[in-house]
Design a protein around this motif. Structure first.
Motif, PDB file in Angstrom:
ATOM      1  N   ALA A 111       0.812  -1.212   0.000  1.00  0.00           N
ATOM      2  CA  ALA A 111       0.000   0.000   0.000  1.00  0.00           C
ATOM      3  C   ALA A 111       0.846   1.263   0.000  1.00  0.00           C
ATOM      4  CB  ALA A 111      -0.944   0.004   1.195  1.00  0.00           C
ATOM      5  N   GLY A 112       2.178   1.102  -0.132  1.00  0.00           N
ATOM      6  CA  GLY A 112       3.060   2.255  -0.118  1.00  0.00           C
ATOM      7  C   GLY A 112       3.382   2.751   1.269  1.00  0.00           C
ATOM      8  N   GLU A 113       3.048   1.939   2.314  1.00  0.00           N
ATOM      9  CA  GLU A 113       3.247   2.398   3.690  1.00  0.00           C
ATOM     10  C   GLU A 113       4.698   2.437   4.114  1.00  0.00           C
ATOM     11  OE1 GLU A 113       2.020  -2.041   4.086  1.00  0.00           O
ATOM     12  OE2 GLU A 113       1.765  -0.348   2.702  1.00  0.00           O
ATOM     13  N   GLY A 114       5.587   1.859   3.321  1.00  0.00           N
ATOM     14  CA  GLY A 114       7.010   1.918   3.621  1.00  0.00           C
ATOM     15  C   GLY A 114       7.494   0.721   4.411  1.00  0.00           C
ATOM     16  N   GLY A 115       8.706   0.284   4.069  1.00  0.00           N
ATOM     17  CA  GLY A 115       9.348  -0.812   4.785  1.00  0.00           C
ATOM     18  C   GLY A 115      10.814  -0.495   4.884  1.00  0.00           C
ATOM     19  N   ILE A 116      11.598  -1.167   4.055  1.00  0.00           N
ATOM     20  CA  ILE A 116      13.002  -0.782   3.934  1.00  0.00           C
ATOM     21  C   ILE A 116      13.096   0.621   3.337  1.00  0.00           C
ATOM     22  CG2 ILE A 116      15.209  -1.370   2.856  1.00  0.00           C
ATOM     23  CD1 ILE A 116      14.266  -4.264   2.772  1.00  0.00           C
ATOM     24  N   GLY A 117      12.239   0.887   2.373  1.00  0.00           N
ATOM     25  CA  GLY A 117      12.175   2.204   1.758  1.00  0.00           C
ATOM     26  C   GLY A 117      11.200   3.111   2.493  1.00  0.00           C
ATOM     27  N   PRO A 118      11.147   4.378   2.149  1.00  0.00           N
ATOM     28  CA  PRO A 118      10.294   5.335   2.861  1.00  0.00           C
ATOM     29  C   PRO A 118       8.809   5.169   2.528  1.00  0.00           C
ATOM     30  CG  PRO A 118      11.395   6.403   1.027  1.00  0.00           C
ATOM     31  CD  PRO A 118      11.982   5.026   1.123  1.00  0.00           C
ATOM     32  N   ASN A 119       7.999   5.813   3.355  1.00  0.00           N
ATOM     33  CA  ASN A 119       6.556   5.856   3.160  1.00  0.00           C
ATOM     34  C   ASN A 119       6.236   6.742   1.951  1.00  0.00           C
ATOM     35  OD1 ASN A 119       3.812   6.123   3.350  1.00  0.00           O
ATOM     36  ND2 ASN A 119       3.782   6.884   5.450  1.00  0.00           N
ATOM     37  N   LEU A 120       5.406   6.232   1.050  1.00  0.00           N
ATOM     38  CA  LEU A 120       5.061   6.985  -0.168  1.00  0.00           C
ATOM     39  C   LEU A 120       3.672   7.607  -0.091  1.00  0.00           C
ATOM     40  CD1 LEU A 120       6.330   4.411  -2.861  1.00  0.00           C
ATOM     41  CD2 LEU A 120       7.560   6.369  -1.903  1.00  0.00           C
ATOM     42  N   THR A 121       3.032   7.534   1.078  1.00  0.00           N
ATOM     43  CA  THR A 121       1.650   7.997   1.165  1.00  0.00           C
ATOM     44  C   THR A 121       1.492   9.296   1.946  1.00  0.00           C
ATOM     45  OG1 THR A 121       1.205   6.719   3.185  1.00  0.00           O
ATOM     46  CG2 THR A 121       0.867   5.602   1.072  1.00  0.00           C
ATOM     47  N   ASP A 122       2.568   9.758   2.597  1.00  0.00           N
ATOM     48  CA  ASP A 122       2.442  10.999   3.362  1.00  0.00           C
ATOM     49  C   ASP A 122       2.965  12.175   2.540  1.00  0.00           C
ATOM     50  OD1 ASP A 122       5.208  10.867   3.446  1.00  0.00           O
ATOM     51  OD2 ASP A 122       5.259   9.981   5.445  1.00  0.00           O
ATOM     52  N   GLU A 123       3.134  13.334   3.185  1.00  0.00           N
ATOM     53  CA  GLU A 123       3.535  14.548   2.483  1.00  0.00           C
ATOM     54  C   GLU A 123       5.016  14.853   2.651  1.00  0.00           C
ATOM     55  OE1 GLU A 123       0.936  17.536   4.030  1.00  0.00           O
ATOM     56  OE2 GLU A 123      -0.719  16.970   2.691  1.00  0.00           O
ATOM     57  N   TYR A 124       5.768  13.895   3.182  1.00  0.00           N
ATOM     58  CA  TYR A 124       7.198  14.113   3.414  1.00  0.00           C
ATOM     59  C   TYR A 124       7.993  13.252   2.425  1.00  0.00           C
ATOM     60  CZ  TYR A 124       5.999  16.613   7.669  1.00  0.00           C
ATOM     61  OH  TYR A 124       5.496  17.527   8.573  1.00  0.00           O
ATOM     62  N   TRP A 125       8.965  13.897   1.769  1.00  0.00           N
ATOM     63  CA  TRP A 125       9.709  13.216   0.726  1.00  0.00           C
ATOM     64  C   TRP A 125      11.197  13.492   0.882  1.00  0.00           C
ATOM     65  CZ3 TRP A 125       7.297  10.159  -2.973  1.00  0.00           C
ATOM     66  CH2 TRP A 125       5.900  10.163  -2.924  1.00  0.00           C
ATOM     67  N   LEU A 126      11.989  12.447   0.660  1.00  0.00           N
ATOM     68  CA  LEU A 126      13.439  12.585   0.790  1.00  0.00           C
ATOM     69  C   LEU A 126      14.062  13.235  -0.442  1.00  0.00           C
ATOM     70  CD1 LEU A 126      14.245   9.081   2.322  1.00  0.00           C
ATOM     71  CD2 LEU A 126      14.455  11.283   3.486  1.00  0.00           C
ATOM     72  N   HIS A 127      13.444  13.012  -1.593  1.00  0.00           N
ATOM     73  CA  HIS A 127      14.047  13.495  -2.839  1.00  0.00           C
ATOM     74  C   HIS A 127      13.054  14.279  -3.681  1.00  0.00           C
ATOM     75  CE1 HIS A 127      17.314  10.789  -1.778  1.00  0.00           C
ATOM     76  NE2 HIS A 127      16.410   9.820  -1.643  1.00  0.00           N
ATOM     77  N   GLY A 128      12.103  14.917  -3.035  1.00  0.00           N
ATOM     78  CA  GLY A 128      11.117  15.720  -3.743  1.00  0.00           C
ATOM     79  C   GLY A 128       9.861  14.923  -4.043  1.00  0.00           C
ATOM     80  N   GLY A 129       8.698  15.578  -3.916  1.00  0.00           N
ATOM     81  CA  GLY A 129       7.436  14.879  -4.070  1.00  0.00           C
ATOM     82  C   GLY A 129       6.663  15.227  -5.322  1.00  0.00           C
ATOM     83  N   SER A 130       7.246  16.033  -6.208  1.00  0.00           N
ATOM     84  CA  SER A 130       6.532  16.346  -7.451  1.00  0.00           C
ATOM     85  C   SER A 130       6.597  15.148  -8.394  1.00  0.00           C
ATOM     86  CB  SER A 130       7.140  17.572  -8.127  1.00  0.00           C
ATOM     87  OG  SER A 130       8.449  17.284  -8.596  1.00  0.00           O
ATOM     88  N   VAL A 131       5.766  15.188  -9.420  1.00  0.00           N
ATOM     89  CA  VAL A 131       5.781  14.109 -10.402  1.00  0.00           C
ATOM     90  C   VAL A 131       7.152  14.009 -11.070  1.00  0.00           C
ATOM     91  CG1 VAL A 131       4.776  13.306 -12.572  1.00  0.00           C
ATOM     92  CG2 VAL A 131       3.299  14.310 -10.829  1.00  0.00           C
ATOM     93  N   GLN A 132       7.748  15.171 -11.364  1.00  0.00           N
ATOM     94  CA  GLN A 132       9.058  15.174 -11.988  1.00  0.00           C
ATOM     95  C   GLN A 132      10.117  14.577 -11.052  1.00  0.00           C
ATOM     96  OE1 GLN A 132       7.011  17.807 -11.829  1.00  0.00           O
ATOM     97  NE2 GLN A 132       6.389  17.945 -14.001  1.00  0.00           N
ATOM     98  N   ASP A 133      10.024  14.910  -9.744  1.00  0.00           N
ATOM     99  CA  ASP A 133      10.982  14.377  -8.771  1.00  0.00           C
ATOM    100  C   ASP A 133      10.834  12.862  -8.625  1.00  0.00           C
ATOM    101  OD1 ASP A 133      12.035  16.885  -8.243  1.00  0.00           O
ATOM    102  OD2 ASP A 133      10.579  17.292  -6.656  1.00  0.00           O
ATOM    103  N   ILE A 134       9.594  12.416  -8.555  1.00  0.00           N
ATOM    104  CA  ILE A 134       9.363  10.971  -8.407  1.00  0.00           C
ATOM    105  C   ILE A 134       9.901  10.225  -9.626  1.00  0.00           C
ATOM    106  CG2 ILE A 134       7.599   9.180  -8.201  1.00  0.00           C
ATOM    107  CD1 ILE A 134       5.838  11.227  -6.751  1.00  0.00           C
ATOM    108  N   TYR A 135       9.644  10.762 -10.810  1.00  0.00           N
ATOM    109  CA  TYR A 135      10.140  10.126 -12.034  1.00  0.00           C
ATOM    110  C   TYR A 135      11.671  10.080 -12.022  1.00  0.00           C
ATOM    111  CZ  TYR A 135      10.874   9.092 -16.971  1.00  0.00           C
ATOM    112  OH  TYR A 135      11.274   8.509 -18.153  1.00  0.00           O
TER     113      TYR A 135
END
Length: 303
Positions: free
Chosen positions: A213-237
């Motif tokens: 569900a994107g809740e995060g495990g070894i990697g970060p949580n993808l469902t909240d508003e906090y992002w390690l490397h930017g949360g825009s579509v361009q950043d995610i890509y």
């Protein structure tokens, strides 16, 4: 009774195999190939082995019965003082019907008058199996002519070539269209087809680190508003494409096509705000999606 005793011994061997085969097979279920099989598959294999052995025993019983009937007929013929003539088997009758061959002892009835240096010619007919194949080839030719050249329901070789080339051209166009996607022109897509493709890519490649569900495990949580490397579509890509080597995330550009990375980026974008259970604590910086004036006006009008 020599043959009878021989078949009795064969039946005994089959019975031993029938009784000991499944047991010995089951004893090796924890070794070799069986280690990768579950209980249901092992049971199916055992049932098939038993069925094969039962068929083998049944065949031997049939042979024994045939031998018993034959020896009984020979004995009765001797008691009556007559010669025993064995009736041809079903296979012999079938083979004779296919070949329609004249027995050697009766060939003098079909000798022709021709004589070539002492070599005589027999008036043999064509074998029925050959004539049946010839008739079948005529029927096939008629069907082929109708299907390919009259009705056009099946394509000729040139048409197959044109169809294949058209499909290849369409695939090339699709690939070229997908390969043009990068960080500079990617946009979020809510197309159900794109999101379904992105979900498939996510489930195959991302679940191990980010959970289903994107809740995060070894990697970060993808469902909240906090992002390690930017949360825009361009950043995610960009993160998906180039990876984060120091955190153990590979660069997926070597595995996925630009179109697939675009699909999974849009899918990840839809996970924001889903608040799954057991979500990992926020990491990175707060990212707020920029809302354009047009979106604000549209939302106000809809209210």
């Amino acid at each position: 009774m020599t043959n009878f005793n021989k078949y009795i011994k064969g039946l005994g061997v089959c019975l031993m195999l029938l009784l000991t085969g499944p047991i010995s097979y089951a004893q090796t279920e924890n070794t070799g190939i069986l280690e990768s099989l579950d209980a249901s598959k092992i049971m199916i294999i055992l049932v098939l082995v038993v069925m094969l052995l039962v068929l083998l025993v049944a065949f031997y019983l049939l042979v024994i019965l045939q031998v018993m009937v034959r020896e009984d007929a020979i004995r009765k013929a001797k008691e009556k003082g007559i010669e025993y003539v064995e009736e041809p088997s079903a296979w012999s009758k079938f083979y004779a019907g296919l070949t329609d061959a004249i027995p050697i002892e009766k060939e003098n009835t079909i000798v022709l008058d021709h004589d070539y240096d002492g070599i005589k010619e027999l008036d043999n007919h064509l074998p029925p199996w050959w004539k049946y194949m010839f008739y079948a080839s005529i029927v096939f030719a008629v069907i082929y002519l109708y299907m390919y050249h009259i009705s056009g329901s099946l394509p000729l070789q040139t048409q197959e070539y044109e169809i294949a080339m058209a499909e290849a051209q369409a695939n090339m166009s699709s690939a070229e269209e997908g390969s043009s996607v990068d960080e500079s022109n990617i946009v979020f897509s809510d197309d159900p087809v794109v999101l379904a493709s992105g979900k498939t890519v996510y489930e195959r490649n991302c679940v191990a680190c980010h959970k289903a569900a994107g809740e995060g495990g070894i990697g970060p949580n993808l469902t909240d508003e906090y992002w390690l490397h930017g949360g825009s579509v361009q950043d995610i890509y960009n993160t998906v494409k180039n990876g984060v080597p120091d955190k153990g995330m590979i660069a997926w550009k070597d595995v996925l096509s630009p179109a697939k990375m675009n699909d999974v980026t849009s899918y990840i974008h839809t996970l924001k705000g889903t608040n799954p259970a057991n979500a990992k604590a926020p990491q990175g910086e707060l990212y707020k999606e920029e809302v354009s004036e047009e979106t604000v006006v549209e939302e106000a009008l809809s209210e």
